[in-house]
Design a protein around this motif. Structure first.
Motif, PDB file in Angstrom:
ATOM      1  N   PHE A 181      40.384  45.430  58.216  1.00  0.00           N
ATOM      2  CA  PHE A 181      39.597  45.306  59.441  1.00  0.00           C
ATOM      3  C   PHE A 181      40.154  44.198  60.331  1.00  0.00           C
ATOM      4  CE2 PHE A 181      35.126  47.279  58.800  1.00  0.00           C
ATOM      5  CZ  PHE A 181      35.702  48.457  58.377  1.00  0.00           C
ATOM      6  N   ARG A 182      40.391  43.026  59.721  1.00  0.00           N
ATOM      7  CA  ARG A 182      40.881  41.883  60.496  1.00  0.00           C
ATOM      8  C   ARG A 182      42.242  42.174  61.092  1.00  0.00           C
ATOM      9  NH1 ARG A 182      37.337  37.877  62.074  1.00  0.00           N
ATOM     10  NH2 ARG A 182      35.718  37.686  60.498  1.00  0.00           N
ATOM     11  N   TYR A 183      43.088  42.815  60.322  1.00  0.00           N
ATOM     12  CA  TYR A 183      44.423  43.139  60.819  1.00  0.00           C
ATOM     13  C   TYR A 183      44.354  44.146  61.958  1.00  0.00           C
ATOM     14  CZ  TYR A 183      49.326  44.495  60.891  1.00  0.00           C
ATOM     15  OH  TYR A 183      50.611  44.752  61.292  1.00  0.00           O
ATOM     16  N   ALA A 184      43.545  45.201  61.770  1.00  0.00           N
ATOM     17  CA  ALA A 184      43.457  46.248  62.782  1.00  0.00           C
ATOM     18  C   ALA A 184      42.823  45.743  64.071  1.00  0.00           C
ATOM     19  CB  ALA A 184      42.663  47.433  62.238  1.00  0.00           C
ATOM     20  N   THR A 185      41.874  44.808  63.948  1.00  0.00           N
ATOM     21  CA  THR A 185      41.165  44.315  65.125  1.00  0.00           C
ATOM     22  C   THR A 185      42.096  43.648  66.120  1.00  0.00           C
ATOM     23  OG1 THR A 185      39.121  43.993  63.890  1.00  0.00           O
ATOM     24  CG2 THR A 185      39.351  42.759  65.934  1.00  0.00           C
ATOM     25  N   GLU A 186      43.085  42.919  65.633  1.00  0.00           N
ATOM     26  CA  GLU A 186      43.957  42.176  66.523  1.00  0.00           C
ATOM     27  C   GLU A 186      45.413  42.575  66.423  1.00  0.00           C
ATOM     28  OE1 GLU A 186      43.306  37.977  66.668  1.00  0.00           O
ATOM     29  OE2 GLU A 186      41.260  38.185  65.936  1.00  0.00           O
ATOM     30  N   ALA A 187      45.691  43.643  65.704  1.00  0.00           N
ATOM     31  CA  ALA A 187      47.077  44.073  65.550  1.00  0.00           C
ATOM     32  C   ALA A 187      47.698  44.443  66.894  1.00  0.00           C
ATOM     33  CB  ALA A 187      47.166  45.260  64.587  1.00  0.00           C
ATOM     34  N   TRP A 234      49.271  38.073  56.406  1.00  0.00           N
ATOM     35  CA  TRP A 234      48.845  36.806  55.817  1.00  0.00           C
ATOM     36  C   TRP A 234      47.821  36.096  56.685  1.00  0.00           C
ATOM     37  CZ3 TRP A 234      49.231  36.197  50.962  1.00  0.00           C
ATOM     38  CH2 TRP A 234      50.301  36.749  50.252  1.00  0.00           C
ATOM     39  N   ALA A 235      47.970  36.216  58.000  1.00  0.00           N
ATOM     40  CA  ALA A 235      46.971  35.624  58.888  1.00  0.00           C
ATOM     41  C   ALA A 235      45.632  36.323  58.734  1.00  0.00           C
ATOM     42  CB  ALA A 235      47.449  35.709  60.337  1.00  0.00           C
ATOM     43  N   ALA A 236      45.661  37.650  58.540  1.00  0.00           N
ATOM     44  CA  ALA A 236      44.426  38.403  58.330  1.00  0.00           C
ATOM     45  C   ALA A 236      43.763  37.993  57.015  1.00  0.00           C
ATOM     46  CB  ALA A 236      44.724  39.901  58.323  1.00  0.00           C
ATOM     47  N   ILE A 237      44.573  37.766  55.983  1.00  0.00           N
ATOM     48  CA  ILE A 237      44.028  37.322  54.696  1.00  0.00           C
ATOM     49  C   ILE A 237      43.370  35.956  54.837  1.00  0.00           C
ATOM     50  CG2 ILE A 237      44.635  36.594  52.354  1.00  0.00           C
ATOM     51  CD1 ILE A 237      46.824  38.748  52.401  1.00  0.00           C
ATOM     52  N   ARG A 238      44.037  35.045  55.531  1.00  0.00           N
ATOM     53  CA  ARG A 238      43.462  33.711  55.735  1.00  0.00           C
ATOM     54  C   ARG A 238      42.156  33.793  56.513  1.00  0.00           C
ATOM     55  NH1 ARG A 238      48.967  32.292  56.576  1.00  0.00           N
ATOM     56  NH2 ARG A 238      48.680  32.481  58.842  1.00  0.00           N
ATOM     57  N   SER A 239      42.106  34.702  57.493  1.00  0.00           N
ATOM     58  CA  SER A 239      40.900  34.863  58.288  1.00  0.00           C
ATOM     59  C   SER A 239      39.742  35.380  57.443  1.00  0.00           C
ATOM     60  CB  SER A 239      41.164  35.822  59.452  1.00  0.00           C
ATOM     61  OG  SER A 239      40.008  36.011  60.225  1.00  0.00           O
ATOM     62  N   PHE A 281      34.532  44.362  44.388  1.00  0.00           N
ATOM     63  CA  PHE A 281      34.867  43.102  45.054  1.00  0.00           C
ATOM     64  C   PHE A 281      36.268  43.151  45.656  1.00  0.00           C
ATOM     65  CE2 PHE A 281      36.361  38.725  45.288  1.00  0.00           C
ATOM     66  CZ  PHE A 281      35.304  38.122  45.949  1.00  0.00           C
ATOM     67  N   VAL A 282      37.233  43.615  44.869  1.00  0.00           N
ATOM     68  CA  VAL A 282      38.610  43.719  45.377  1.00  0.00           C
ATOM     69  C   VAL A 282      38.676  44.684  46.552  1.00  0.00           C
ATOM     70  CG1 VAL A 282      40.958  44.450  44.799  1.00  0.00           C
ATOM     71  CG2 VAL A 282      39.640  43.092  43.163  1.00  0.00           C
ATOM     72  N   GLY A 283      37.950  45.805  46.436  1.00  0.00           N
ATOM     73  CA  GLY A 283      37.930  46.774  47.525  1.00  0.00           C
ATOM     74  C   GLY A 283      37.328  46.203  48.793  1.00  0.00           C
ATOM     75  N   ALA A 284      36.247  45.418  48.657  1.00  0.00           N
ATOM     76  CA  ALA A 284      35.604  44.808  49.821  1.00  0.00           C
ATOM     77  C   ALA A 284      36.549  43.841  50.525  1.00  0.00           C
ATOM     78  CB  ALA A 284      34.328  44.082  49.402  1.00  0.00           C
ATOM     79  N   VAL A 285      37.261  43.030  49.743  1.00  0.00           N
ATOM     80  CA  VAL A 285      38.207  42.078  50.338  1.00  0.00           C
ATOM     81  C   VAL A 285      39.364  42.817  51.005  1.00  0.00           C
ATOM     82  CG1 VAL A 285      39.835  40.215  49.841  1.00  0.00           C
ATOM     83  CG2 VAL A 285      37.585  40.231  48.735  1.00  0.00           C
ATOM     84  N   ALA A 286      39.864  43.866  50.351  1.00  0.00           N
ATOM     85  CA  ALA A 286      40.981  44.634  50.913  1.00  0.00           C
ATOM     86  C   ALA A 286      40.580  45.301  52.228  1.00  0.00           C
ATOM     87  CB  ALA A 286      41.448  45.682  49.903  1.00  0.00           C
ATOM     88  N   VAL A 287      39.382  45.876  52.264  1.00  0.00           N
ATOM     89  CA  VAL A 287      38.908  46.493  53.504  1.00  0.00           C
ATOM     90  C   VAL A 287      38.730  45.433  54.583  1.00  0.00           C
ATOM     91  CG1 VAL A 287      36.966  47.699  54.594  1.00  0.00           C
ATOM     92  CG2 VAL A 287      37.801  48.448  52.362  1.00  0.00           C
ATOM     93  N   GLY A 288      38.239  44.252  54.193  1.00  0.00           N
ATOM     94  CA  GLY A 288      38.086  43.156  55.148  1.00  0.00           C
ATOM     95  C   GLY A 288      39.406  42.754  55.771  1.00  0.00           C
ATOM     96  N   VAL A 289      40.453  42.668  54.951  1.00  0.00           N
ATOM     97  CA  VAL A 289      41.789  42.335  55.465  1.00  0.00           C
ATOM     98  C   VAL A 289      42.261  43.420  56.431  1.00  0.00           C
ATOM     99  CG1 VAL A 289      44.212  42.023  54.834  1.00  0.00           C
ATOM    100  CG2 VAL A 289      42.421  40.944  53.468  1.00  0.00           C
TER     101      VAL A 289
END
Length: 225
Positions: A131-137, A145-150, A121-129
């Protein structure tokens, strides 16, 4: 033999997509999808290849130059893309957690299932963050923090539904069918995860559909229009 066959089929399917994308020149406009598609093939096999050819390849600049605008997407495409995106988090998170937990022999009272659940579960959330960060970095508009909120807003419900389904499935198989194969050295271990991810895909469908209909989950970059 069945476990080895499904593993080989998943790896071969992922390789087909990677070759088509990087050697065939059908690069995705959203670079994260160049990882999501092969990861999806690891558990869905040839079905992922079919979906990629129908919806992924037409998004590439090479395909558009040859054939024009991509075909209109069906109604369920947004749900499928959202699920593939979130299950890529779960798949990669499970691989990372498995390597760490079994590599360092982490256990609770001699049991590896509970730390594996937490790690997945922790790994899935970390990878998700990530992904979100890399997509719009590249736009400079999304920080950590914006990626975490997303992720919490758009992905956490789907990821939680997938992970809960996967945990229940693994526990049932471990205790009722194969009591001694929850080790990554066994091909059955990975077959169990493949099946669990497929079950989780459909179990999380209602949650993902609800997020999309409520306007909470935005369209995944690089999905067909």
């Amino acid at each position: 033999m069945l476990s080895w066959a499904t593993l080989v089929l998943g790896l071969a399917s992922a390789a087909v997509i990677v070759v088509d994308s990087f050697i065939g020149g059908n690069r995705q406009p959203a670079k994260v999808m160049e990882l999501v598609w092969p990861v999806t093939a690891l558990y869905f096999g040839p079905a992922a290849i079919m979906a990629y050819r129908e919806w992924g390849r037409p998004q590439s600049a090479r395909w558009r130059q040859r054939y024009g605008n991509p075909p209109k997407k069906p109604r369920h495409a947004d749900v499928v893309f959202g699920l593939c995106h979130c299950l890529a988090h779960c798949t990669l998170g499970a691989v990372i957690a498995t390597v760490i937990i079994f590599g360092f022999d982490i256990n609770i009272a001699g049991e590896t299932l509970r730390p594996l659940y937490v790690g997945d579960f922790v790994g899935a959330v970390a990878v998700g963050v990530a992904f979100r960060y890399a997509t719009e970095a590249h736009t400079g508009g999304r920080k950590v923090w914006a990626a975490i909120r997303s992720v919490v807003r758009e992905d956490l419900l789907t990821v939680s539904a997938v992970e809960l389904t996967l945990f229940i499935w693994i526990a049932l198989v471990e205790h009722l069918v194969f009591p001694d194969v929850v080790r990554p050295s066994s091909p059955v271990f990975w077959l169990i995860h493949q099946i669990g991810l497929i079950i989780g895909f459909f179990a999380a469908w209602p949650a993902t559909l609800w997020l999309i209909r409520r306007g909470i989950r935005m369209e995944t970059p690089g999905t067909p229009h």
